[in-house]
Design an enzyme around this catalytic site. Structure first.
Site, mmCIF file in Angstrom:
data_model
loop_
_atom_site.group_PDB
_atom_site.id
_atom_site.type_symbol
_atom_site.label_atom_id
_atom_site.label_comp_id
_atom_site.label_asym_id
_atom_site.label_seq_id
_atom_site.Cartn_x
_atom_site.Cartn_y
_atom_site.Cartn_z
ATOM 1 N N HIS A 158 46.013 26.220 23.403
ATOM 2 C CA HIS A 158 47.134 26.035 22.471
ATOM 3 C C HIS A 158 48.396 26.771 22.887
ATOM 4 O O HIS A 158 49.280 26.988 22.065
ATOM 5 C CB HIS A 158 46.702 26.468 21.060
ATOM 6 C CG HIS A 158 45.641 25.584 20.485
ATOM 7 N ND1 HIS A 158 44.825 25.955 19.440
ATOM 8 C CD2 HIS A 158 45.260 24.317 20.819
ATOM 9 C CE1 HIS A 158 43.986 24.959 19.163
ATOM 10 N NE2 HIS A 158 44.229 23.965 19.978
ATOM 11 N N GLY A 165 34.443 33.415 16.907
ATOM 12 C CA GLY A 165 35.623 33.579 16.064
ATOM 13 C C GLY A 165 36.490 32.358 15.887
ATOM 14 O O GLY A 165 37.705 32.471 15.807
HETATM 15 P P1 OAD Z 1 40.586 29.975 12.076
HETATM 16 O O1 OAD Z 1 41.437 30.890 11.273
HETATM 17 O O2 OAD Z 1 40.509 28.561 11.674
HETATM 18 O O3 OAD Z 1 39.095 30.520 12.123
HETATM 19 C C1 OAD Z 1 38.849 31.868 12.416
HETATM 20 C C2 OAD Z 1 37.358 32.105 12.359
HETATM 21 O O4 OAD Z 1 37.135 33.448 12.742
HETATM 22 C C3 OAD Z 1 36.740 31.885 10.965
HETATM 23 O O5 OAD Z 1 35.597 31.054 11.080
HETATM 24 C C4 OAD Z 1 36.356 33.317 10.550
HETATM 25 O O6 OAD Z 1 35.160 33.347 9.788
HETATM 26 C C5 OAD Z 1 36.158 33.992 11.892
HETATM 27 N N1 OAD Z 1 36.348 35.439 11.867
HETATM 28 C C6 OAD Z 1 37.129 36.206 11.069
HETATM 29 N N2 OAD Z 1 37.037 37.499 11.408
HETATM 30 C C7 OAD Z 1 36.163 37.565 12.446
HETATM 31 C C8 OAD Z 1 35.638 38.626 13.224
HETATM 32 N N3 OAD Z 1 35.990 39.897 13.027
HETATM 33 N N4 OAD Z 1 34.746 38.307 14.203
HETATM 34 C C9 OAD Z 1 34.372 37.020 14.432
HETATM 35 N N5 OAD Z 1 34.832 35.998 13.725
HETATM 36 C C10 OAD Z 1 35.713 36.257 12.732
HETATM 37 O O7 OAD Z 1 41.077 30.137 13.598
HETATM 38 P P2 OAD Z 1 40.806 29.156 14.842
HETATM 39 O O8 OAD Z 1 39.498 28.490 14.711
HETATM 40 O O9 OAD Z 1 41.083 29.955 16.060
HETATM 41 O O10 OAD Z 1 46.323 26.399 16.436
HETATM 42 O O11 OAD Z 1 41.959 28.117 14.624
HETATM 43 C C11 OAD Z 1 42.135 27.078 15.544
HETATM 44 C C12 OAD Z 1 43.593 26.736 15.672
HETATM 45 O O12 OAD Z 1 44.136 26.481 14.374
HETATM 46 C C13 OAD Z 1 44.463 27.849 16.197
HETATM 47 O O13 OAD Z 1 44.467 27.932 17.602
HETATM 48 C C14 OAD Z 1 45.819 27.515 15.688
HETATM 49 C C15 OAD Z 1 45.425 27.146 14.283
HETATM 50 O O14 OAD Z 1 46.269 26.294 13.613
HETATM 51 C C16 OAD Z 1 47.636 26.168 16.515
HETATM 52 O O15 OAD Z 1 48.463 26.868 15.954
HETATM 53 C C17 OAD Z 1 47.985 24.988 17.345
#
Ligand code: OAD
Length: 231
Positions: A104, A170
């Site tokens: 991204h 994560g």
């Molecule tokens: P999300 O915010 O959708 O998901 C984050 C995940 O991390 C969730 O499932 C949480 O439960 C988990 N989480 C939180 N704290 C944690 C910790 N300490 N250890 C492990 N896991 C933890 O974020 P992404 O899946 O990365 O894109 O989101 C995908 C994309 O959506 C991003 O790259 C961004 C966003 O919109 C763009 O901006 C293009």
């Protein structure tokens, strides 16, 4: 060397102090995606988009990699490791991971609005209205916005298909095409999903859930994987 592929998301950087997107206090609770992370937002209110990414970039200079990033870098002592990340931070690189593919985009980089091949590392955290590329066009954040192509998806899918061990850490796996990478992983590959709130993906073969924080669970998993080679 055995091939390990890691797919990381915002949760791996949460313990460094960077907010995730979809948790309760996540970024998308305070901003609307359509207002800051789409090409239309850039057309409608460039200042708001610049400010959103400037704040993210400024914060990135104030945080450090956490034990999860460092443990993943340590894996390279004994495995051939590729990190595919949805994150736009550089914490994997700063922890020492050598092969990091950003799906991204990258927060510290900016690119020309006229020629997308003109990509630059921004000096400092602030990109301003009026900052231009060598062709004289406005520079924009080097981020893949919603509605845009994900140019690194093809190399990412090729890398995922070679994994003997696939570690997901994560990410809510809600954003496609990135979330679809699991489909490219061979059924017989060992798979781990580290996330305290992991959804149920039990239809994926050989997937082990580790419902804990990355900073705790990743170093333990890494130690265990390293030990398997000592046997
Ligand atoms: P999300 O915010 O959708 O998901 C984050 C995940 O991390 C969730 O499932 C949480 O439960 C988990 N989480 C939180 N704290 C944690 C910790 N300490 N250890 C492990 N896991 C933890 O974020 P992404 O899946 O990365 O894109 O989101 C995908 C994309 O959506 C991003 O790259 C961004 C966003 O919109 C763009 O901006 C293009």
């Amino acid at each position: 060397m055995k091939k390990i592929v890691v797919l990381s998301g915002a949760g791996v950087s949460a313990e460094s102090g960077l907010k995730t997107f979809r948790d309760n206090d996540g970024l998308w609770n305070n901003y609307r995606i359509e207002e800051v992370a789409t090409p239309e937002a850039w057309e409608d209110d460039m200042e708001l988009v610049l400010d959103f990414y400037n704040q993210r970039r400024k914060q990135l200079y104030e945080v450090e990699p956490n034990p999860a990033h460092f443990a993943l870098a340590r894996l390279e002592e004994k495995f051939d490791v590729d990190v595919i990340t949805q994150n736009v931070d550089d914490l994997h690189e700063r922890a020492g991971s050598k092969k990091v593919l950003h799906l991204h985009g990258e927060l510290k980089k900016v690119r020309s609005t006229r020629d997308p091949k003109l990509v630059y590392v921004l000096d400092g955290w602030e990109l301003k209205n009026g900052d231009t590329c060598e062709l004289g066009s406005q520079l924009r954040p080097h981020i893949v916005w919603f509605g845009e192509m994900v140019p690194n998806m093809l190399p990412a899918s090729e890398i995922a298909s070679l994994a003997e061990i696939f570690i997901v850490v994560g990410t809510s796996l809600q954003v496609y095409p990135a979330a679809g990478l699991l489909r490219y992983v061979r059924p017989e590959a060992e798979k781990y999903l580290i996330d305290p709130n992991a959804h149920d993906f039990s239809y994926i073969p050989n997937l082990k859930f580790i419902r804990d924080k990355a900073g705790v669970a990743v170093p333990i998993l890494v130690d265990n994987l390293m030990k398997t080679l000592d046997k």
